[in-house]
Design a protein around this motif. Structure first.
Motif, PDB file in Angstrom:
ATOM      1  N   ASP A  87     -44.764  59.704   2.400  1.00 30.87           N
ATOM      2  CA  ASP A  87     -44.725  59.565   0.945  1.00 30.87           C
ATOM      3  C   ASP A  87     -43.321  59.227   0.457  1.00 30.87           C
ATOM      4  N   SER A  88     -42.455  58.751   1.345  1.00 26.56           N
ATOM      5  CA  SER A  88     -41.088  58.394   0.975  1.00 26.56           C
ATOM      6  C   SER A  88     -41.068  57.053   0.247  1.00 26.56           C
ATOM      7  N   VAL A  89     -40.620  57.072  -1.000  1.00 30.62           N
ATOM      8  CA  VAL A  89     -40.523  55.833  -1.767  1.00 30.62           C
ATOM      9  C   VAL A  89     -39.449  54.928  -1.179  1.00 30.62           C
ATOM     10  N   VAL A  90     -38.337  55.504  -0.739  1.00 32.33           N
ATOM     11  CA  VAL A  90     -37.255  54.707  -0.162  1.00 32.33           C
ATOM     12  C   VAL A  90     -37.732  53.984   1.094  1.00 32.33           C
ATOM     13  N   LEU A  91     -38.411  54.691   1.970  1.00 37.68           N
ATOM     14  CA  LEU A  91     -38.922  54.067   3.191  1.00 37.68           C
ATOM     15  C   LEU A  91     -39.921  52.961   2.862  1.00 37.68           C
ATOM     16  N   LEU A  92     -40.761  53.204   1.884  1.00 35.49           N
ATOM     17  CA  LEU A  92     -41.736  52.189   1.491  1.00 35.49           C
ATOM     18  C   LEU A  92     -41.037  50.945   0.967  1.00 35.49           C
ATOM     19  N   ARG A  93     -39.983  51.111   0.181  1.00 31.40           N
ATOM     20  CA  ARG A  93     -39.283  49.961  -0.384  1.00 31.40           C
ATOM     21  C   ARG A  93     -38.488  49.210   0.686  1.00 31.40           C
ATOM     22  N   VAL A  94     -37.949  49.905   1.655  1.00 34.17           N
ATOM     23  CA  VAL A  94     -37.283  49.223   2.765  1.00 34.17           C
ATOM     24  C   VAL A  94     -38.283  48.351   3.519  1.00 34.17           C
ATOM     25  N   TRP A  95     -39.448  48.898   3.813  1.00 29.29           N
ATOM     26  CA  TRP A  95     -40.496  48.137   4.504  1.00 29.29           C
ATOM     27  C   TRP A  95     -40.903  46.909   3.700  1.00 29.29           C
ATOM     28  N   LEU A  96     -41.087  47.079   2.394  1.00 32.83           N
ATOM     29  CA  LEU A  96     -41.520  45.956   1.565  1.00 32.83           C
ATOM     30  C   LEU A  96     -40.430  44.896   1.447  1.00 32.83           C
ATOM     31  N   THR A  97     -39.160  45.300   1.420  1.00 33.89           N
ATOM     32  CA  THR A  97     -38.071  44.321   1.385  1.00 33.89           C
ATOM     33  C   THR A  97     -38.063  43.481   2.650  1.00 33.89           C
ATOM     34  N   LEU A  98     -38.225  44.121   3.795  1.00 33.15           N
ATOM     35  CA  LEU A  98     -38.293  43.376   5.059  1.00 33.15           C
ATOM     36  C   LEU A  98     -39.497  42.435   5.059  1.00 33.15           C
ATOM     37  N   LEU A  99     -40.618  42.914   4.565  1.00 32.15           N
ATOM     38  CA  LEU A  99     -41.835  42.109   4.534  1.00 32.15           C
ATOM     39  C   LEU A  99     -41.668  40.908   3.598  1.00 32.15           C
ATOM     40  N   ALA A 100     -41.091  41.147   2.424  1.00 34.04           N
ATOM     41  CA  ALA A 100     -40.896  40.067   1.454  1.00 34.04           C
ATOM     42  C   ALA A 100     -39.926  39.014   1.984  1.00 34.04           C
ATOM     43  N   THR A 101     -38.893  39.453   2.714  1.00 35.39           N
ATOM     44  CA  THR A 101     -37.920  38.517   3.273  1.00 35.39           C
ATOM     45  C   THR A 101     -38.557  37.653   4.358  1.00 35.39           C
ATOM     46  N   ALA A 102     -39.321  38.274   5.243  1.00 37.91           N
ATOM     47  CA  ALA A 102     -40.012  37.511   6.281  1.00 37.91           C
ATOM     48  C   ALA A 102     -41.013  36.534   5.664  1.00 37.91           C
ATOM     49  N   ALA A 103     -41.700  36.978   4.612  1.00 39.55           N
ATOM     50  CA  ALA A 103     -42.670  36.098   3.947  1.00 39.55           C
ATOM     51  C   ALA A 103     -41.972  34.912   3.302  1.00 39.55           C
TER      52      ALA A 103
END
Length: 546
Positions: A87-103
Motif C-alpha cells: 500500500d506504499s504510494v511512493v513505491l507505486l509512483r516509482v513503478w508507474l514512472t518507470l512504466l511511463a518512461t518505457a512506454a
C-alpha cells in the motif's frame, strides 16, 4: 540488388550509425522525461480521486470504492504488480514512472524510420513528453498517457512497408493497450487505420486489417464482458456511462479545452474559467509546427522519390553498359547521395510510404481521437487530448527540425538559433512550472480529504487510519458500517474515512454529511456541526448524525 545499387551497401554502416544515434537520443529524452517528472511531481503525492478508485481494487488499498460504468480495467492491470501486495504510494509512483518512461520509448521508437530523419523521433517524444500534464501524469495511475503511446506506436508500426509477424503484433499490441485503457479512444484510433488499410493502395492488405481488428477486439473484450456481467449489456453500460459523464450530446467544447491548458486537472463545469493566452501557447505553436512539418515532409517525400528513381535508372544503365559503366554508376550514386541527404540514412522503406503520408495518417488519426471530446463531452481535462498531442508530435518534430535547417542556412544563423532557443526556453518556462504548481495544488486539495477524515474519526465516524482498519474485510463483501454523503469529493473522503459513499437511491441513512460552501438539507440541520480546521480550500464542514 538494392534500389541504390552498390552505393546502398556502402552507405549501410552510415545508416546504422544514424539509427543508433537516433535510438540513443530517444533514450536520453526518455531519461530526461523521467527525471523531470520526479523533480516536479513529488512521489509522496497522495492518490487522487480516480487513482483511489483504481487502487482500491486491491486488498492493500481496501475498502473498494464504486467502479462506475465509464471506467475500465486497464489501470488496475498496470498497477497490479505493486498494488496487489503493497500500500506504499511512493513505491507505486516509482513503478508507474518507470512504466511511463518505457512506454514513451516504445511508443516513439517506431518513428525512427518513417519520417526520413531518425532524430525526429526523439524530438517528437520531447515535444510530447515536455507538456506539463504528461509530466504530471507520468507517476499517476491514470490511463491517458498509455492510450497516447499505444496510439502513436501502433500508427508508426502500421506505416512499415514490410508487415512482419512482429510488426503486426506491435500494431495489435498498441491498439489493444489504447483500447484497454479507454475503449472510446481505441475505436476512434482504429477507424482511420482500418480505412487506410482498406482504401490506400500503399497500405492495402489483409495483414494490416487483421492486425487492427485483433488489437481492437483484444482491448475491448474485458470491457464488453464486464458490460454483460455488471450492467446488463453494452447498450446499458453506454447509457449509464453517458449519464455519469453528464449526458453526452452534440455540443462544442473547444473553448473548454483551451481554458484547461494551465489547469485544473478536470474542468466540470468550465463556465467560470477563462483562456489565458500565455498558458495556451502550445495550442498556438502546435498548428504552426505541424504545418511547417507537413510542408517539409512534402518536399522531403518529393526529393526521396526523385532520388530513388534516379538511383534505379542509373543501376539499370550500369547493368546494361557493363563493368566499366558500373564503376561510373557508383560515382553517379555518390554524387546523388551528396545532392540528396535524405538517402544517407539508407534506402526508404517504400516509395509509397513517404514522410508526408506518414504525417498525414498520424494527423488524421489525431483528429479522429480528439473529435468526440470536442463535440460530445460537456467538460474538459488536459489529459483527454494526450493521444492527439502524441500523434501530432511527429509532424511537429519535422517542423521544428525544418526551422533549424532554415536557421542554419540563413545568412545569420546565430540570430536564427537564438530565436529558436528563446522560443524553446519560453515554452519550457510555461510548461515546467505548470507541472510543479498543479502538483502543489493537488497535494493541498488531497490533503484536505485526510483532514476531513480526521475530524470524522474524532467524532466516532469511520474505521480509523487506513493501516489500522478492520474494514479491509469489506473486500470479502461486508460493507463498511458508516455511510457518507455530501456535495463534493464524497468518494475520496469516504475512502480516507473508511466509510461507504452514499449513492442516489441508497436506502441507508448517512452517518455524516461532508459539505463545502453549502448548507445541510432540512432533515440534517439539527445534526451537530463541526468545522474542519487548517484546510487548503476553506469552507469544509461535517455534520454527524446524533
Amino acid at each position: 540488388m538494392s534500389p541504390l545499387g552498390p552505393v546502398g551497401r556502402r552507405t549501410a554502416p552510415q545508416s546504422r550509425a544514424h539509427l543508433l544515434r537516433a535510438h540513443h537520443l530517444l533514450l536520453g529524452v526518455c531519461g530526461a522525461f523521467a527525471a523531470l517528472s520526479l523533480v516536479l511531481v513529488p512521489l509522496a503525492l497522495p492518490l487522487g480521486w480516480d487513482e483511489t478508485v483504481y487502487a482500491s481494487r486491491f486488498s492493500p488499498y481496501a475498502p473498494a470504492t464504486p467502479f462506475s460504468a465509464p471506467r475500465t480495467r486497464g489501470v488496475p492491470f498496470l498497477i497490479a504488480p505493486v498494488a496487489a501486495w503493497s500500500d506504499s504510494v511512493v513505491l507505486l509512483r516509482v513503478w508507474l514512472t518507470l512504466l511511463a518512461t518505457a512506454a514513451l520509448y516504445l511508443g516513439f521508437r517506431p518513428w525512427v524510420r518513417p519520417l526520413g530523419r531518425p532524430s525526429a523521433a526523439a524530438v517528437a517524444a520531447a515535444l510530447y513528453g515536455g507538456l506539463w500534464f504528461v509530466l504530471f501524469y507520468a507517476s499517476a495511475a491514470m490511463p491517458n498517457h498509455y492510450t497516447a503511446v499505444g496510439a502513436v506506436g501502433a500508427v508508426g508500426l502500421f506505416l512499415r512497408s514490410r508487415q512482419s509477424p512482429m510488426t503486426r503484433a506491435g500494431v495489435s499490441g498498441g491498439l489493444a493497450l489504447a483500447t484497454l485503457m479507454r475503449p472510446n479512444d481505441g475505436l476512434a484510433l482504429g477507424v482511420p487505420l482500418l480505412a487506410a488499410a482498406l482504401l490506400v493502395p500503399a497500405w492495402r492488405g489483409w495483414s494490416r486489417v487483421l492486425a487492427v481488428l485483433g488489437g481492437l477486439v483484444a482491448g475491448a473484450l474485458p470491457w464488453i464482458v464486464e458490460a454483460y456481467v455488471r450492467f446488463g449489456g453494452v447498450g446499458a453500460r453506454l447509457a449509464e456511462a453517458s449519464e455519469v459523464q453528464g449526458d453526452l450530446r452534440p455540443l462544442l467544447s473547444v473553448v473548454h479545452h483551451l481554458t484547461v491548458m494551465d489547469g485544473p486537472l478536470l474542468c466540470r463545469p468550465c463556465d467560470s474559467d477563462s483562456i489565458r493566452p500565455l498558458s495556451a501557447e502550445w495550442w498556438l505553436v502546435l498548428p504552426l509546427l505541424v504545418a511547417v512539418g507537413l510542408w517539409s515532409a512534402h518536399g522531403r517525400s518529393r526529393r526521396t522519390r526523385l532520388a530513388t528513381r534516379e538511383a534505379r535508372r542509373t543501376d539499370r544503365e550500369a547493368r546494361r553498359m557493363g563493368r566499366e559503366a558500373r564503376r561510373m554508376g557508383r560515382e553517379v550514386h555518390r554524387m546523388a547521395h551528396e545532392a540528396h541527404p535524405e538517402l544517407r540514412n539508407g534506402p526508404p522503406q517504400s516509395a509509397d510510404t513517404t514522410p508526408l503520408r506518414a504525417c498525414l495518417l498520424a494527423a488524421v488519426t489525431a483528429l479522429s481521437v480528439a473529435l468526440p471530446y470536442l463535440v460530445l463531452v460537456p467538460y474538459a481535462a488536459p489529459r483527454f487530448l494526450a493521444p492527439t498531442h502524441a500523434l501530432l508530435a511527429p509532424a511537429a518534430a519535422l517542423g521544428l527540425l525544418a526551422l533549424v535547417d532554415v536557421a542554419r542556412a540563413s545568412r545569420r544563423p546565430r540570430i536564427g538559433f537564438a530565436a529558436l532557443g528563446l522560443a524553446l526556453a519560453g515554452h519550457l518556462a510555461v510548461q515546467l512550472p505548470l507541472a510543479h504548481s498543479n502538483a502543489g495544488i493537488q497535494a493541498g486539495a488531497r490533503g484536505d480529504w485526510a483532514r476531513v477524515a480526521e475530524v470524522l474519526h474524532e467524532h466516532g465516524v469511520g474505521a480509523g487510519p487506513r493501516n489500522d482498519r478492520s474494514s479491509r474485510s469489506s473486500r470479502s463483501g461486508t460493507p463498511p458500517p458508516c455511510v457518507l454523503r455530501g456535495n463534493t469529493s464524497v468518494i475520496p473522503v469516504a475512502y480516507a474515512t473508511g466509510c461507504a459513499p452514499g449513492r442516489t437511491g441508497d436506502p441507508r441513512r448517512p452517518t455524516a454529511l461532508v459539505l463545502r460552501g453549502a448548507e445541510p438539507p432540512p432533515w440534517a440541520r439539527s445534526w451537530p456541526r463541526h468545522r474542519v480546521p487548517d484546510t487548503y480550500a476553506p469552507g469544509w464542514v461535517v455534520h454527524v448524525r446524533p
